[in-house]
Design a protein around this motif. Sequence first.
Motif, mmCIF file in Angstrom:
data_model
loop_
_atom_site.group_PDB
_atom_site.id
_atom_site.type_symbol
_atom_site.label_atom_id
_atom_site.label_comp_id
_atom_site.label_asym_id
_atom_site.label_seq_id
_atom_site.Cartn_x
_atom_site.Cartn_y
_atom_site.Cartn_z
ATOM 1 N N THR A 189 0.733 -0.996 -0.602
ATOM 2 C CA THR A 189 0.300 -0.068 0.259
ATOM 3 C C THR A 189 0.598 1.188 0.140
ATOM 4 O O THR A 189 0.641 2.123 -0.544
ATOM 5 N N GLN A 190 1.987 1.604 0.599
ATOM 6 C CA GLN A 190 2.461 2.094 0.836
ATOM 7 C C GLN A 190 3.473 2.889 0.084
ATOM 8 O O GLN A 190 3.051 3.770 -0.838
ATOM 9 N N VAL A 191 3.912 1.793 -0.942
ATOM 10 C CA VAL A 191 4.848 1.464 -2.362
ATOM 11 C C VAL A 191 3.452 1.997 -3.547
ATOM 12 O O VAL A 191 4.279 3.671 -4.670
ATOM 13 N N HIS A 192 1.896 1.216 -3.590
ATOM 14 C CA HIS A 192 1.782 1.433 -4.534
ATOM 15 C C HIS A 192 1.275 3.046 -4.481
ATOM 16 O O HIS A 192 0.966 3.701 -5.397
ATOM 17 N N SER A 193 0.725 3.872 -3.204
ATOM 18 C CA SER A 193 0.519 4.617 -3.142
ATOM 19 C C SER A 193 1.214 5.838 -3.794
ATOM 20 O O SER A 193 0.790 6.564 -4.213
ATOM 21 N N ARG A 194 2.039 5.683 -3.320
ATOM 22 C CA ARG A 194 3.424 6.708 -3.754
ATOM 23 C C ARG A 194 3.319 6.776 -5.265
ATOM 24 O O ARG A 194 3.024 7.860 -6.326
ATOM 25 N N LYS A 195 3.660 5.620 -6.330
ATOM 26 C CA LYS A 195 3.127 5.826 -7.901
ATOM 27 C C LYS A 195 1.165 6.419 -7.839
ATOM 28 O O LYS A 195 1.624 6.962 -9.277
ATOM 29 N N VAL A 196 1.058 6.340 -7.335
ATOM 30 C CA VAL A 196 -0.624 6.956 -7.124
ATOM 31 C C VAL A 196 -0.803 8.344 -7.279
ATOM 32 O O VAL A 196 -0.819 9.135 -8.688
ATOM 33 N N LEU A 197 0.108 8.958 -6.650
ATOM 34 C CA LEU A 197 0.466 10.499 -6.634
ATOM 35 C C LEU A 197 1.678 10.918 -7.630
ATOM 36 O O LEU A 197 1.023 11.907 -7.770
ATOM 37 N N SER A 198 2.169 9.979 -8.186
ATOM 38 C CA SER A 198 2.901 10.552 -9.174
ATOM 39 C C SER A 198 2.620 9.858 -10.201
ATOM 40 O O SER A 198 2.392 10.820 -11.307
ATOM 41 N N GLY A 199 1.760 10.103 -10.516
ATOM 42 C CA GLY A 199 0.545 9.808 -11.923
ATOM 43 C C GLY A 199 0.642 8.550 -12.663
ATOM 44 O O GLY A 199 0.199 8.164 -13.692
ATOM 45 N N THR A 200 1.186 7.322 -12.120
ATOM 46 C CA THR A 200 2.073 6.618 -12.898
ATOM 47 C C THR A 200 0.886 4.516 -12.540
ATOM 48 O O THR A 200 1.374 4.357 -12.708
ATOM 49 N N ALA A 201 0.462 5.221 -11.508
ATOM 50 C CA ALA A 201 -1.045 4.128 -11.300
ATOM 51 C C ALA A 201 -2.390 4.765 -10.849
ATOM 52 O O ALA A 201 -2.091 6.016 -10.833
#
Length: 126
Positions: free
Chosen positions: A91-103
């Motif tokens: 969740t922590q890693v994927h959240s960063r991806k969502v915030l960066s627009g890559t997921a």
Amino acid sequence: MNASSLAIKAYANPEQPTRTLRGTEYELFARITHKLKRASESRDGTAFAALAQAIYENRRMWLALASDVALPQNGLPQQLRARLFYLNEFTQVHSRKVLSGTATADALIDINTSIMRGLRTEGGAE
């Protein structure tokens, strides 16, 4: 708000059912998951701010959960504790991806929904 007004608010509705710990966990997951869904589906100018806030709340919840399952006195089975801890890391890693627009937030929503399903079926969320 002071302590007296909080107490009055807490006891104002005696017909409201008493929640179990499982029920409280379910409600927290439901509230945050709803915010994630609504923010990820929104297309207006405030969409990113709402998504960032929902992800922040989701990450806080998962961090608290991971901290709890890491305690030696936690009563859950060791294998379940390890899985929950791993889900926090994901969740922590994927959240960063969502915030960066890559997921997208879909995986976060799916995880929370699965946890809610488990909370609902294993003893009920009352």
